[in-house]
Structure formats: structure tokens, C-alpha cells
Write a protein that holds these residues in place. Structure first.
Motif, mmCIF file in Angstrom:
data_model
loop_
_atom_site.group_PDB
_atom_site.id
_atom_site.type_symbol
_atom_site.label_atom_id
_atom_site.label_comp_id
_atom_site.label_asym_id
_atom_site.label_seq_id
_atom_site.Cartn_x
_atom_site.Cartn_y
_atom_site.Cartn_z
ATOM 1 N N ASN A 146 0.808 -1.231 0.000
ATOM 2 C CA ASN A 146 0.000 0.000 0.000
ATOM 3 C C ASN A 146 0.838 1.276 0.000
ATOM 4 O O ASN A 146 0.441 2.290 0.577
ATOM 5 C CB ASN A 146 -0.977 0.023 1.183
ATOM 6 C CG ASN A 146 -2.123 -0.956 0.989
ATOM 7 O OD1 ASN A 146 -2.412 -1.363 -0.132
ATOM 8 N ND2 ASN A 146 -2.759 -1.340 2.077
ATOM 9 N N PHE A 147 2.007 1.219 -0.629
ATOM 10 C CA PHE A 147 2.795 2.419 -0.886
ATOM 11 C C PHE A 147 2.425 2.951 -2.265
ATOM 12 O O PHE A 147 2.361 2.194 -3.237
ATOM 13 C CB PHE A 147 4.294 2.121 -0.842
ATOM 14 C CG PHE A 147 4.914 2.273 0.515
ATOM 15 C CD1 PHE A 147 5.648 3.403 0.853
ATOM 16 C CD2 PHE A 147 4.776 1.262 1.467
ATOM 17 C CE1 PHE A 147 6.221 3.532 2.099
ATOM 18 C CE2 PHE A 147 5.354 1.383 2.720
ATOM 19 C CZ PHE A 147 6.080 2.533 3.040
ATOM 20 N N HIS A 148 2.188 4.246 -2.353
ATOM 21 C CA HIS A 148 1.785 4.886 -3.603
ATOM 22 C C HIS A 148 3.026 5.394 -4.337
ATOM 23 O O HIS A 148 3.769 6.213 -3.807
ATOM 24 C CB HIS A 148 0.825 6.041 -3.310
ATOM 25 C CG HIS A 148 0.318 6.735 -4.530
ATOM 26 N ND1 HIS A 148 -0.798 6.311 -5.216
ATOM 27 C CD2 HIS A 148 0.778 7.819 -5.209
ATOM 28 C CE1 HIS A 148 -1.013 7.109 -6.247
ATOM 29 N NE2 HIS A 148 -0.060 8.032 -6.267
ATOM 30 N N LEU A 149 3.259 4.904 -5.545
ATOM 31 C CA LEU A 149 4.428 5.300 -6.330
ATOM 32 C C LEU A 149 4.224 6.680 -6.944
ATOM 33 O O LEU A 149 3.223 6.935 -7.625
ATOM 34 C CB LEU A 149 4.688 4.283 -7.443
ATOM 35 C CG LEU A 149 5.814 4.640 -8.433
ATOM 36 C CD1 LEU A 149 7.160 4.753 -7.716
ATOM 37 C CD2 LEU A 149 5.877 3.604 -9.555
ATOM 38 N N LEU A 150 5.181 7.563 -6.695
ATOM 39 C CA LEU A 150 5.192 8.880 -7.324
ATOM 40 C C LEU A 150 6.297 8.870 -8.378
ATOM 41 O O LEU A 150 7.458 9.166 -8.096
ATOM 42 C CB LEU A 150 5.431 9.970 -6.281
ATOM 43 C CG LEU A 150 4.331 10.131 -5.233
ATOM 44 C CD1 LEU A 150 4.737 11.144 -4.166
ATOM 45 C CD2 LEU A 150 2.998 10.538 -5.869
ATOM 46 N N LYS A 151 5.928 8.506 -9.568
ATOM 47 C CA LYS A 151 6.868 8.422 -10.695
ATOM 48 C C LYS A 151 6.473 9.481 -11.711
ATOM 49 O O LYS A 151 5.636 9.259 -12.576
ATOM 50 C CB LYS A 151 6.834 7.030 -11.312
ATOM 51 C CG LYS A 151 7.834 6.824 -12.445
ATOM 52 C CD LYS A 151 7.709 5.430 -13.035
ATOM 53 C CE LYS A 151 8.646 5.261 -14.220
ATOM 54 N NZ LYS A 151 8.489 3.923 -14.861
ATOM 55 N N ASN A 152 7.057 10.670 -11.544
ATOM 56 C CA ASN A 152 6.717 11.814 -12.391
ATOM 57 C C ASN A 152 5.235 12.173 -12.266
ATOM 58 O O ASN A 152 4.567 12.474 -13.263
ATOM 59 C CB ASN A 152 7.081 11.559 -13.862
ATOM 60 C CG ASN A 152 8.565 11.329 -14.056
ATOM 61 O OD1 ASN A 152 9.387 11.864 -13.324
ATOM 62 N ND2 ASN A 152 8.918 10.521 -15.042
ATOM 63 N N ASN A 153 4.743 12.118 -11.038
ATOM 64 C CA ASN A 153 3.368 12.553 -10.787
ATOM 65 C C ASN A 153 3.256 13.093 -9.370
ATOM 66 O O ASN A 153 4.250 13.169 -8.647
ATOM 67 C CB ASN A 153 2.360 11.401 -11.040
ATOM 68 C CG ASN A 153 2.616 10.201 -10.169
ATOM 69 O OD1 ASN A 153 3.553 10.159 -9.386
ATOM 70 N ND2 ASN A 153 1.779 9.186 -10.307
ATOM 71 N N HIS A 154 2.061 13.462 -8.978
ATOM 72 C CA HIS A 154 1.876 14.063 -7.656
ATOM 73 C C HIS A 154 0.549 13.631 -7.061
ATOM 74 O O HIS A 154 -0.306 13.085 -7.758
ATOM 75 C CB HIS A 154 1.923 15.597 -7.747
ATOM 76 C CG HIS A 154 0.757 16.190 -8.496
ATOM 77 N ND1 HIS A 154 0.775 16.366 -9.861
ATOM 78 C CD2 HIS A 154 -0.464 16.635 -8.074
ATOM 79 C CE1 HIS A 154 -0.379 16.895 -10.249
ATOM 80 N NE2 HIS A 154 -1.149 17.059 -9.180
ATOM 81 N N LYS A 155 0.405 13.904 -5.779
ATOM 82 C CA LYS A 155 -0.815 13.595 -5.057
ATOM 83 C C LYS A 155 -1.162 14.778 -4.164
ATOM 84 O O LYS A 155 -0.296 15.324 -3.468
ATOM 85 C CB LYS A 155 -0.604 12.346 -4.199
ATOM 86 C CG LYS A 155 -1.773 11.982 -3.297
ATOM 87 C CD LYS A 155 -2.916 11.366 -4.062
ATOM 88 C CE LYS A 155 -3.997 10.846 -3.110
ATOM 89 N NZ LYS A 155 -5.162 10.300 -3.827
ATOM 90 N N LEU A 156 -2.423 15.187 -4.179
ATOM 91 C CA LEU A 156 -2.877 16.244 -3.285
ATOM 92 C C LEU A 156 -3.244 15.627 -1.937
ATOM 93 O O LEU A 156 -4.004 14.665 -1.869
ATOM 94 C CB LEU A 156 -4.089 16.961 -3.869
ATOM 95 C CG LEU A 156 -3.860 17.817 -5.123
ATOM 96 C CD1 LEU A 156 -5.176 18.380 -5.629
ATOM 97 C CD2 LEU A 156 -2.882 18.947 -4.828
ATOM 98 N N ILE A 157 -2.684 16.187 -0.877
ATOM 99 C CA ILE A 157 -3.006 15.750 0.474
ATOM 100 C C ILE A 157 -4.004 16.754 1.042
ATOM 101 O O ILE A 157 -3.695 17.948 1.154
ATOM 102 C CB ILE A 157 -1.750 15.694 1.363
ATOM 103 C CG1 ILE A 157 -0.621 14.922 0.661
ATOM 104 C CG2 ILE A 157 -2.090 15.081 2.711
ATOM 105 C CD1 ILE A 157 -0.954 13.497 0.322
ATOM 106 N N GLU A 158 -5.192 16.296 1.368
ATOM 107 C CA GLU A 158 -6.262 17.192 1.794
ATOM 108 C C GLU A 158 -6.573 17.021 3.280
ATOM 109 O O GLU A 158 -6.643 15.905 3.793
ATOM 110 C CB GLU A 158 -7.523 16.924 0.967
ATOM 111 C CG GLU A 158 -7.314 17.145 -0.531
ATOM 112 C CD GLU A 158 -8.614 17.075 -1.329
ATOM 113 O OE1 GLU A 158 -9.647 17.441 -0.762
ATOM 114 O OE2 GLU A 158 -8.573 16.655 -2.487
#
Length: 283
Positions: A146-158
Motif C-alpha cells: 500500500n505504498f503509492h508510487l510517485l513516478k513523475n506525478n503528484h498527489k494532493l493531500i487534503e
């Protein structure tokens, strides 16, 4: 490498060999690599929403499991991290030392899965993850954990309608990093954290609306000598080796972790392994 740097490294290497020949050898191989330091740091910025005050981010990096660092040691680390009650956990690369030779089993996946963070677990590739045909192997393990890969992308933390950005690039040495793709459609006014395995990438990241870069890769030099400092760091960790850096005249702050494991040689000397605990503070 210029003449002065060359002579420095030759002298340092000679002294290291002499020093490690006695009791120092035992310390550097068996004591210091197990002397984990928890490095606590506050990240203060007016761009951080007040709702994110005291938001806790734990960074782990460069475990290099299988070289000298064991799953038993990693299990102890997992317990320590969970007791710290992180909001987010980030892993900035190099899970095992040689993915194609490592004897993979469910335990490493279970341990990674047992790490708990309220708002998610994120990771980026390191050069050892891509190396040794490990790209898909490591991704499969991290996906199951359940680790989210950040490979040339992003995630908004709300959090309560406020947001910060968690972004990540592919490995610089063996991947295809692309910051334009990573930050596509990101509001430049949002507080943005970039995960990048190699710290020297900060010289490119400073041209973008990034507030913080978290990196590893250098191991802090792994072996450091008084008056001389580190003897060697890998490519893309030659300028920024350990600690905190304000990058030129930009708004970017770089944090470089010494990491946890060792590679190439099983020693640490005057360079204890560490994890980072970052606490966000609205200025």
C-alpha cells in the motif's frame, strides 16, 4: 576531479584503511551501522495551511536490505516508526541492494504493509530499485504494501479543505525524471514537497515552484573522517551530501538523509544511519 580533491580522497582512504585496521574496524562494521538516529526537523513556511500545523512526515531511505541490513533490523525500525504516529510516510528509494539476487519473500512485504500513516505512504525509485532488473519486482512489493508510487506525478493531500502537494520523480540515474509532467496542473501557490532520490537534482528543482525536496542516495558519505569529511559519494550526490541546504536564491530547501543501510562496503564511521521526522509549521 581536481588535484586537491584527488589528494584528499587518497589521503582519506589511506587513513581509513589504517584506522579500520584496529578497534575502529569493529565499531565501523558492527556498532555504528546499528546506531540509528532519529533526526527531528521543523519545516516552517507561510505556504503551509494552519490546518497542517504539527502534521508529521517520516522519511526513510536507502535501506539496502540484503547487503548488511537485515529484515530483523527492519522489523525493529517499523515498530519505532509506528510509535511515532506519522501522518505520512515517504520512502525515497533503494529498498534492497540487489533486486535480481535478493531472496524475496512475503515478510518484507508484510513489514512494509504494517507501517501505518493516516494520510498515506509514498515512495520513489532509487537507482538500486531500477538496477539489477528490479523495477517491476520492487514496484510489485510496494504496491502490495500500500505504498503509492510517485513516478513523475503528484498527489494532493487534503485536510479540512486545505491542501498540500506531495510530488515525486523517477530516478535520475537510471530512470526518466520529468518535472514538467510531475507538476502538471499543480497550483504553484500550494506548499509542495518533492521526493527525489538523488539530492543534486535540487539544482534543477529550484527552477520550479517547489518548497521542499527530500532525498537520500548519498548515505552521508558513509565513512567520514575528522578534518577531511566524507571520502566518497555517488554521482548526483556530490554537491549535496547530508543535512539541510537552502538552494541559492530560490525558495527551495533540500533535506538529505544519510539513510539506513550501507552499500559497496559494510561500514559506517562518524556517519550514523538515520530517519527523519519532519513536523510542518505554519509560519
Amino acid at each position: 576531479m581536481n588535484r586537491r580533491s584527488f589528494l584528499k580522497k587518497i589521503l582519506g582512504s589511506t587513513l581509513a584503511v589504517i584506522g579500520l585496521g584496529g578497534g575502529t574496524y569493529y565499531y565501523a562494521r558492527d556498532i555504528e551501522p546499528k546506531s540509528l538516529k532519529i533526526h527531528k526537523e521543523e519545516i516552517i513556511s507561510s505556504a503551509i495551511p494552519s490546518t497542517f500545523n504539527n502534521f508529521k512526515i517520516i522519511q526513510i531511505t536507502d535501506t539496502h536490505i540484503g547487503f548488511q541490513y537485515t529484515l530483523e533490523q527492519f522489523a525493529d525500525l517499523v515498530q519505532k516508526i509506528n510509535k511515532m504516529n506519522p501522518d505520512i510516510i515517504v520512502f525515497t528509494g533503494d529498498l534492497v541492494d540487489e533486486p535480481n539476487k535478493y531472496k524475496w519473500n512475503n515478510r518484507i512485504t508484510d513489514l512494509l504493509h504494517s507501517l501505518h500513516a493516516r494520510y498515506g505512504k509514498f515512495w520513489v525509485y532509487g537507482n538500486h530499485d531500477h538496477g539489477g532488473y528490479g523495477t517491476d519486482i520492487v514496484k510489485n512489493v510496494m504496491d502490495q504494501a500500500n505504498f503509492h508510487l510517485l513516478k513523475n506525478n503528484h498527489k494532493l493531500i487534503e485536510l479540512n479543505n486545505d491542501r498540500i502537494v506531495m510530488a515525486g520523480i523517477d530516478d535520475v540515474m537510471l530512470g526518466t525524471p520529468d518535472l514538467n509532467k510531475t507538476l502538471q496542473k499543480v497550483n504553484p501557490d500550494l506548499f509542495t514537497i518533492l521526493l527525489a532520490h538523488e539530492p543534486d537534482f535540487a539544482d534543477l528543482a529550484k527552477e520550479y515552484p517547489i518548497d521542499v525536496q527530500l532525498s537520500g542516495h548519498s548515505h552521508g558519505g558513509q565513512v567520514r573522517l575528522p578534518l577531511i569529511g566524507h571520502l566518497y559519494t555517488p554521482a548526483y550526490a556530490e554537491k549535496y551530501v547530508e543535512g539541510t541546504y537552502k538552494i541559492d536564491s530560490s525558495n527551495l530547501t533540500l533535506y538529505v538523509s544519510r539513510g539506513i543501510g550501507t552499500t559497496r562496503v559494510p561500514y559506517r564511521f562518524l556517519c550514523k544511519p538515520e530517519i527523519h521526522e519532519f513536523t510542518l509549521k505554519n509560519e
